[in-house]
Write an enzyme that holds these catalytic residues in place. Sequence first.
Site: not given
Length: 719
Positions: A47, A93, A114-115
């Site tokens: 990941h 996700h 948030r990214d």
Amino acid sequence: MTEPQITDEIISAHGLSADEYQSILDIIGREPTFTELGIFSAMWNEHCSYKSSKKWLRTLPTEGPQVICGPGENAGVVDIGDGQAVVFKMESHNHPSYIEPYQGAATGVGGILRDVFTMGARPIAAMNSLSFGAPDHWKTRQLVHGVVEGVGGYGNCFGVPTVGGEVRFHPAYNGNCLVNAFAAGLADANKIFYSAASGVGMPVVYLGAKTGRDGVGGATMASAEFDDTIEEKRPTVQVGDPFTEKRLMEACMELMATGAVISIQDMGAAGLTCSAVEMGDKGGLGVRLDLEKVPTREEAMTAYEMMLSESQERMLMVLKPELEAEAKAVFDKWDLDFAIVGETIAEDRFLIMHHNECKADLPLSKLSSTAPEYDRPWVETPAPAPLTEVPGIDAIDGLRALLRSPNYASKRWVYEQYDSQVMGDTVAGPGYGAGVLRVHGSEKMLAFTSDVTPRYVRANPVEGGKQAVAEAYRNLIAVGAQPLATTDNLNFGNPEKPEIMGQFVGAIKGIGAAVAALDMPIVSGNVSLYNETDGKGILPTPTIGAVGLIASEDDHIGGRAEAGNVALLVGDTDGHLGQSALLAEVFGREEGDAPAVDLDAEKRNGNFIRANAGWITACTDLSDGGLALAAFEMAAAGGVGVTLDSEDTATLFGEDQARYLIACSFDAAEALVVAAGQAGVPITTVGKFGGDTVSFGSASAPLSELTALNDSAFADVFA
């Protein structure tokens, strides 16, 4: 607290192979502490490290005159003129959403938002691409409800419009749903914030919510297959709070305006570990952290837990020390934690202290940029057997079969749970191809779409990869947008299986060829592998998110036909039924090859649509369900009937690519036919819009009946 003794079982539980553990021993020259093992596990899992995919990701085109920042940062950045930039990314996700649907989906939305605002952009749009198992599978209903509520619950509370997306169903997702979240934001092109730390002795500052034990080991869990121990993984799912995230965004935007921020990184996968390592590595610096200074909401947290926690709504920044007081005042105002938890150091070290005890002392650069990289064995996907004869079917019966399928029924039940109008700039929301938003205070608009046809990719990964990009391109073109760039979310099974790795390689080749030919470079993305349960993998699902620019309102094309409009078909029709929606939904067959994608034709036909937008009342691309489904959707959107001249099964339901359906006036149709002849673009009159029936040749049904069927079919199964 005494750390556990490292055993073979503990190494395996951390997702590390024997060879990888030996590499750790070689790097540090000793056995790692338990905390160090957790740090390596977090940074070297699939990941975070992309260890199975890096070799192939490097082949993707990522540059262009419009690209300000490509892959490698929190999100991609693309110039849209007038000193403005659009910042966007898509990320998965999947595993958390299967284990805990509401929180898994909610925190997926929170993470991708948030990214975007980490880069200094205010989020303006969200999308999601959702893949579930068979509608009659025992778990599907629970997953659909939980995921949809999670997406809406987080996005609605945060205050960002959800403007598009996809929902699909297939038995291959029975044991592993996919939740791919997309977000885009606007920023000043000269005020983008990056994650590379700079300067020695600069304070490393923890911002946002407190750290808890939720999500510990989440990144490692996301890099493994599921089995019958799945319920044991529930504690690795994060818990989100959209109201805290909203305050965090406002605080970050306010802080960025002060000039105090040197670098910034959101705490996502692997939490404090990944954010600190990436900031240090990109800046060529080391980092020291003093964990007793980390704000926590649970007692007696260990260094291991704090380093691997994936508690949400947290950021890490490197700040200018002279502006520390001003920065703290901003976060105090927003009632968020602000704590100096360490500093940048000149040495290549990741030094973790906890109450003056060294818990980890590792060469920082070895954790990120020199993580393992594998050239996995792969085999080319064999060419599918040719499609055997497809029986003819009453054209309206074929359409009914599509309209009642959860795959092609109206997703109104889903998207009405999302706020698509918040902020007041939505021009076209979910349900009508690409979503369109006005750039606030200007004539410009941005268009957003998300596309992939997994059954194509399974049959022919190269053509399926091309088609995902081509359909995204067409969806943008159909609303009058100039395609700008793409983000990818590459969802596949176990890459250690050569046939799965072959699917991945083929799809990358197809995607790369298409984004190059259509001038839509990949500027950000995510790879999600090991999407398998008990050895059964998902359909290969390389989702493509794309963004386009509409220069002014005059260039925008709608999707609603009007009474009296002529129906024009742009592009060549051969009647390709291999891997088609009709074949799957009516005959229960997934056979034949994917349709071929002619990238020159895609670009030529797309340029024609945009160049002649002024003549076009409504436009849609042709994809799943071919001409029949496209004509119905355009007619239903406008509340008028449609008559198509043909009732031939292949002509109506074939899924040949590079095609558009246009609705326009008679005079406009004449002008378009002339312009198409001059441009060498195939164009055909295929029918007309008007009345209150849907007629394909001699077969017909009331529009109201078909619309009611389409509107209710999804809710009948899942409401």
